[in-house]
Scaffold this motif. Structure first.
Motif, PDB file in Angstrom:
ATOM      1  N   THR A  45      73.256  51.237 -41.228  1.00 14.74           N
ATOM      2  CA  THR A  45      73.196  51.039 -39.775  1.00 14.74           C
ATOM      3  C   THR A  45      72.648  49.677 -39.357  1.00 14.74           C
ATOM      4  O   THR A  45      72.450  49.441 -38.161  1.00 14.74           O
ATOM      5  CB  THR A  45      72.322  52.137 -39.127  1.00 14.74           C
ATOM      6  OG1 THR A  45      70.991  52.058 -39.653  1.00 14.74           O
ATOM      7  CG2 THR A  45      72.884  53.515 -39.405  1.00 14.74           C
ATOM      8  N   ARG A  59      72.672  45.613 -38.560  1.00 13.85           N
ATOM      9  CA  ARG A  59      73.658  44.633 -38.102  1.00 13.85           C
ATOM     10  C   ARG A  59      73.046  43.235 -38.169  1.00 13.85           C
ATOM     11  O   ARG A  59      72.124  42.928 -37.423  1.00 13.85           O
ATOM     12  CB  ARG A  59      74.114  44.906 -36.660  1.00 13.85           C
ATOM     13  CG  ARG A  59      74.925  46.176 -36.499  1.00 13.85           C
ATOM     14  CD  ARG A  59      75.519  46.269 -35.094  1.00 13.85           C
ATOM     15  NE  ARG A  59      76.711  45.422 -34.940  1.00 13.85           N
ATOM     16  CZ  ARG A  59      76.756  44.283 -34.290  1.00 13.85           C
ATOM     17  NH1 ARG A  59      75.665  43.789 -33.711  1.00 13.85           N
ATOM     18  NH2 ARG A  59      77.888  43.597 -34.193  1.00 13.85           N
ATOM     19  N   ASP A 105      72.726  46.338 -31.637  1.00 16.81           N
ATOM     20  CA  ASP A 105      73.734  46.597 -30.624  1.00 16.81           C
ATOM     21  C   ASP A 105      73.760  48.097 -30.363  1.00 16.81           C
ATOM     22  O   ASP A 105      74.138  48.877 -31.241  1.00 16.81           O
ATOM     23  CB  ASP A 105      75.103  46.112 -31.094  1.00 16.81           C
ATOM     24  CG  ASP A 105      76.162  46.185 -30.005  1.00 16.81           C
ATOM     25  OD1 ASP A 105      76.216  47.207 -29.288  1.00 16.81           O
ATOM     26  OD2 ASP A 105      76.947  45.221 -29.884  1.00 16.81           O
ATOM     27  N   ARG A 106      73.377  48.483 -29.169  1.00 12.78           N
ATOM     28  CA  ARG A 106      73.278  49.898 -28.829  1.00 12.78           C
ATOM     29  C   ARG A 106      74.618  50.628 -29.018  1.00 12.78           C
ATOM     30  O   ARG A 106      74.654  51.798 -29.395  1.00 12.78           O
ATOM     31  CB  ARG A 106      72.802  50.060 -27.386  1.00 12.78           C
ATOM     32  CG  ARG A 106      72.501  51.490 -26.983  1.00 12.78           C
ATOM     33  CD  ARG A 106      72.200  51.579 -25.494  1.00 12.78           C
ATOM     34  NE  ARG A 106      71.048  50.770 -25.128  1.00 12.78           N
ATOM     35  CZ  ARG A 106      69.784  51.202 -25.179  1.00 12.78           C
ATOM     36  NH1 ARG A 106      69.529  52.422 -25.599  1.00 12.78           N
ATOM     37  NH2 ARG A 106      68.806  50.403 -24.805  1.00 12.78           N
ATOM     38  N   ASP A 107      75.726  49.937 -28.749  1.00 11.76           N
ATOM     39  CA  ASP A 107      77.036  50.578 -28.817  1.00 11.76           C
ATOM     40  C   ASP A 107      77.596  50.629 -30.228  1.00 11.76           C
ATOM     41  O   ASP A 107      78.503  51.423 -30.505  1.00 11.76           O
ATOM     42  CB  ASP A 107      78.030  49.851 -27.907  1.00 11.76           C
ATOM     43  CG  ASP A 107      77.629  49.918 -26.442  1.00 11.76           C
ATOM     44  OD1 ASP A 107      77.064  50.951 -26.035  1.00 11.76           O
ATOM     45  OD2 ASP A 107      77.875  48.931 -25.716  1.00 11.76           O
ATOM     46  N   GLU A 108      77.106  49.782 -31.132  1.00  4.65           N
ATOM     47  CA  GLU A 108      77.681  49.670 -32.464  1.00  4.65           C
ATOM     48  C   GLU A 108      76.854  50.357 -33.554  1.00  4.65           C
ATOM     49  O   GLU A 108      77.340  50.514 -34.675  1.00  4.65           O
ATOM     50  CB  GLU A 108      77.845  48.187 -32.839  1.00  4.65           C
ATOM     51  CG  GLU A 108      78.811  47.427 -31.951  1.00  4.65           C
ATOM     52  CD  GLU A 108      80.233  47.915 -32.122  1.00  4.65           C
ATOM     53  OE1 GLU A 108      80.572  48.347 -33.233  1.00  4.65           O
ATOM     54  OE2 GLU A 108      81.008  47.871 -31.133  1.00  4.65           O
ATOM     55  N   GLN A 109      75.634  50.751 -33.236  1.00  6.19           N
ATOM     56  CA  GLN A 109      74.737  51.287 -34.256  1.00  6.19           C
ATOM     57  C   GLN A 109      74.412  52.748 -34.017  1.00  6.19           C
ATOM     58  O   GLN A 109      74.541  53.260 -32.887  1.00  6.19           O
ATOM     59  CB  GLN A 109      73.417  50.497 -34.268  1.00  6.19           C
ATOM     60  CG  GLN A 109      73.521  49.112 -34.855  1.00  6.19           C
ATOM     61  CD  GLN A 109      72.208  48.376 -34.780  1.00  6.19           C
ATOM     62  OE1 GLN A 109      71.847  47.855 -33.728  1.00  6.19           O
ATOM     63  NE2 GLN A 109      71.483  48.335 -35.889  1.00  6.19           N
ATOM     64  N   TYR A 151      69.422  51.498 -34.095  1.00  7.97           N
ATOM     65  CA  TYR A 151      69.275  50.498 -33.042  1.00  7.97           C
ATOM     66  C   TYR A 151      67.809  50.356 -32.638  1.00  7.97           C
ATOM     67  O   TYR A 151      67.298  49.232 -32.498  1.00  7.97           O
ATOM     68  CB  TYR A 151      70.124  50.888 -31.838  1.00  7.97           C
ATOM     69  CG  TYR A 151      69.846  50.070 -30.601  1.00  7.97           C
ATOM     70  CD1 TYR A 151      70.354  48.780 -30.465  1.00  7.97           C
ATOM     71  CD2 TYR A 151      69.058  50.587 -29.563  1.00  7.97           C
ATOM     72  CE1 TYR A 151      70.100  48.025 -29.334  1.00  7.97           C
ATOM     73  CE2 TYR A 151      68.799  49.840 -28.426  1.00  7.97           C
ATOM     74  CZ  TYR A 151      69.312  48.567 -28.318  1.00  7.97           C
ATOM     75  OH  TYR A 151      69.043  47.815 -27.205  1.00  7.97           O
ATOM     76  N   THR A 162      74.989  46.186 -44.172  1.00  7.38           N
ATOM     77  CA  THR A 162      74.505  47.237 -43.276  1.00  7.38           C
ATOM     78  C   THR A 162      73.362  48.025 -43.914  1.00  7.38           C
ATOM     79  O   THR A 162      72.677  48.775 -43.221  1.00  7.38           O
ATOM     80  CB  THR A 162      75.636  48.204 -42.889  1.00  7.38           C
ATOM     81  OG1 THR A 162      76.095  48.900 -44.047  1.00  7.38           O
ATOM     82  CG2 THR A 162      76.778  47.469 -42.221  1.00  7.38           C
TER      83      THR A 162
END
Length: 529
Positions: A380, A382, A387-391, A396, A474
């Motif tokens: 998880t 980055r 990024d709240r939307d990607e993790q 996050y 990641t």
């Protein structure tokens, strides 16, 4: 004690053994239970079998224990033929069970009793023991709690017989093929009961791992227990737990360390008069199911060294089922908060950050790697930034915390990612700018390896290796290293470090070595990445 209530002729004593060796009683379920005492001497072997027909009893019940002396080239000797001074039987918990004439056992109250049988032949005395459980009632499927501190999402318990159950392992709500681990609490009525538990599909068997399971009667002290395959084709394995005096039983994967246990320890460290001055709890947010996400900080606020000059370490644990890694982290914290002079120095020159519960929902649900979103918590990170939307949600939260620390006047020096795989504790290092042979560096990574090996007096830790494979960033230890250029480490292993005490000691060893290698303070070196 009931002593010498049987008689046999002096002829039976001829050729009696001159030395004896005991073999411990193997705990089992209701039925004939045998403990063997083997004695050898004069070319003759004597074996005394203790026969307890029913190990499980109810208050008021009576049963008769028997014993038989087996000899080569001679007739067996029955219990009633032993002479008065050659056998003694007693109960070590007479409130639960008492022993009468001719081996009669009387169950009195719920609980567990140890029967001790002492046999003396030709002046040689040996002692054998067996346990009797006296239960108020047998266990029922409703006694198992699967939705709590030791939960197992979507699992169920089926009763097969008296104190014999099958545990049907459920799966992740978003992927039923990802099976929950076998975890539960029996909050009451375990006193005097044994437990036979079949697991379907089998427990997390792995040819190279030694995770197994563990049980506890207080939720603090754990006993490892191995399971065995009883039907490989049907994927069923079994564990057996003997009766005890405890009303409560906790059961879990590896050496469990629940979210509730981490919370209790955090509160204790933060409030105990001997440790609270060195501990700060930082609440960072909430998990998807609303559990608090914490970072615990350990340092000495009265240190003569300014905070910005201290070494800073971040120690994190991601996977819920890898409880041995959390015991390792607890060992680090316990040592840092101890009165050891080395620990006092470690608090003065360093700032230590600990995340014991990156995925608290997974602990309570019996997940292995995943959070409630079905995302592996060690996939998880980055390197391009949180990024709240990607993790994953919790990923996050914790990456934002690391980024905030890196932007502060106390940026991280090292990052340690705690996991479990086979063997001893196995640290793998990505060296940062403080490593090297220049005059303003701490030394080569091999110097740190040798120092840790020197501290590892109990041989619990593999020699540290340099992490060569870069691969997927990641993963937290790779991601942090590539993102910020600082030292990071993947700390695996401990699959074959069985006890919680050994895992605690491995953590203490690591903390001591880290403190010693990162000597002096940051102010003494130019360590810009």
């Amino acid at each position: 004690m009931v002593s010498g209530f049987f008689h046999r002729s002096s002829a039976c004593r001829a050729g009696a053994a001159s030395r004896s060796i005991t073999r411990p009683l193997t705990a089992g379920v209701a039925g004939s239970l045998f403990a063997s005492l083997v004695a050898a001497g004069g070319g003759e072997i004597v074996r005394i079998d203790l026969d307890v027909p029913e190990k499980q009893m109810r208050p008021g019940e009576r049963q008769v224990m028997d014993a038989t002396v087996k000899r080569t080239d001679a007739e067996d000797i029955k219990l009633e033929d032993l002479e008065r001074d050659e056998v003694a039987v007693m109960s070590l918990n007479p409130d639960v069970a008492t022993v009468g004439s001719y081996g009669q056992i009387y169950a009195r109250n719920p609980g567990a009793a140890t029967l001790q049988v002492q046999v003396t032949l030709d002046g040689r005395t040996r002692t054998e023991t067996s346990r009797i459980g006296v239960a108020e009632r047998a266990l029922e499927a409703e006694d198992f709690i699967l939705d709590g501190a030791y939960g197992s999402r979507n699992s169920m318990v089926e009763k097969l017989g008296v104190n014999h159950f099958k545990f049907h392992r459920g799966g992740h709500p978003k992927d039923g093929n990802r099976k929950s681990t076998t975890q539960f609490i029996i909050p009451e009525n375990f006193r005097g009961n044994n437990l036979t538990l079949d697991m379907e599909p089998m427990g997390e068997l792995h040819p190279g791992h030694n995770y197994y399971f563990a049980f506890s009667f207080d939720g603090e002290n754990w006993t490892p227990i191995r399971h065995r395959v009883i039907d490989e084709e049907a994927s069923i394995s079994r564990i057996e737990i003997p009766p005890t005096n405890s009303d409560r039983l906790y059961f879990g994967w590896s050496l469990p360390f629940s979210h509730e246990a981490t919370r209790r320890n955090k509160m204790r460290w933060a409030t105990d008069p001997d440790t609270r001055a060195f501990v700060t709890l930082h609440q960072l947010g909430y998990s998807l199911e609303g559990r608090k996400l914490y970072r615990l900080e350990v340092t000495d606020p009265e240190s003569p060294h300014a905070r910005e000059n201290r070494w800073v370490h971040y120690i994190s644990q991601a996977h819920p089922h890898e409880g041995k890694a959390r015991w390792r982290v607890k060992g680090m914290i316990d040592w840092l908060l101890s009165d050891d002079p080395e620990a006092a120095d470690a608090r003065e020159r360093h700032i230590w950050h600990f995340v014991l519960a990156m995925n608290p929902d997974g602990f309570n649900r019996g997940f292995t790697r995943m959070n409630m979103e079905n995302i592996d918590m060690n996939r998880t990170y980055r390197v391009d930034g949180a990024d709240r939307d990607e993790q994953a949600h919790e990923g996050y939260v914790f990456q934002r915390d690391i980024e905030a620390l890196m932007d502060s006047d106390t940026p991280l020096t090292t990052f340690w990612d705690m996991h479990v795989w086979p063997g001893k504790v196995d640290p793998l290092l990505h060296p940062g700018p403080e490593f090297g042979d220049a005059g303003d560096r701490l030394g080569e990574w091999r110097d740190f390896r040798d120092l840790m090996d020197e501290y590892d007096e109990e041989n619990l830790i593999q020699p540290l290796q340099r992490r060569r494979y870069e691969g997927n960033t990641t993963l937290w230890e790779r991601g942090v290293h590539h993102h910020f250029g600082i030292t990071s480490a993947l700390v695996e292993g401990s699959g074959h470090v069985d006890t919680q005490e050994e895992n605690l000691r491995s953590g203490r060893t690591m903390a001591r070595a880290i403190s010693a290698f990162w000597r002096d303070t940051r102010a003494d070196m130019d360590l810009d990445p």
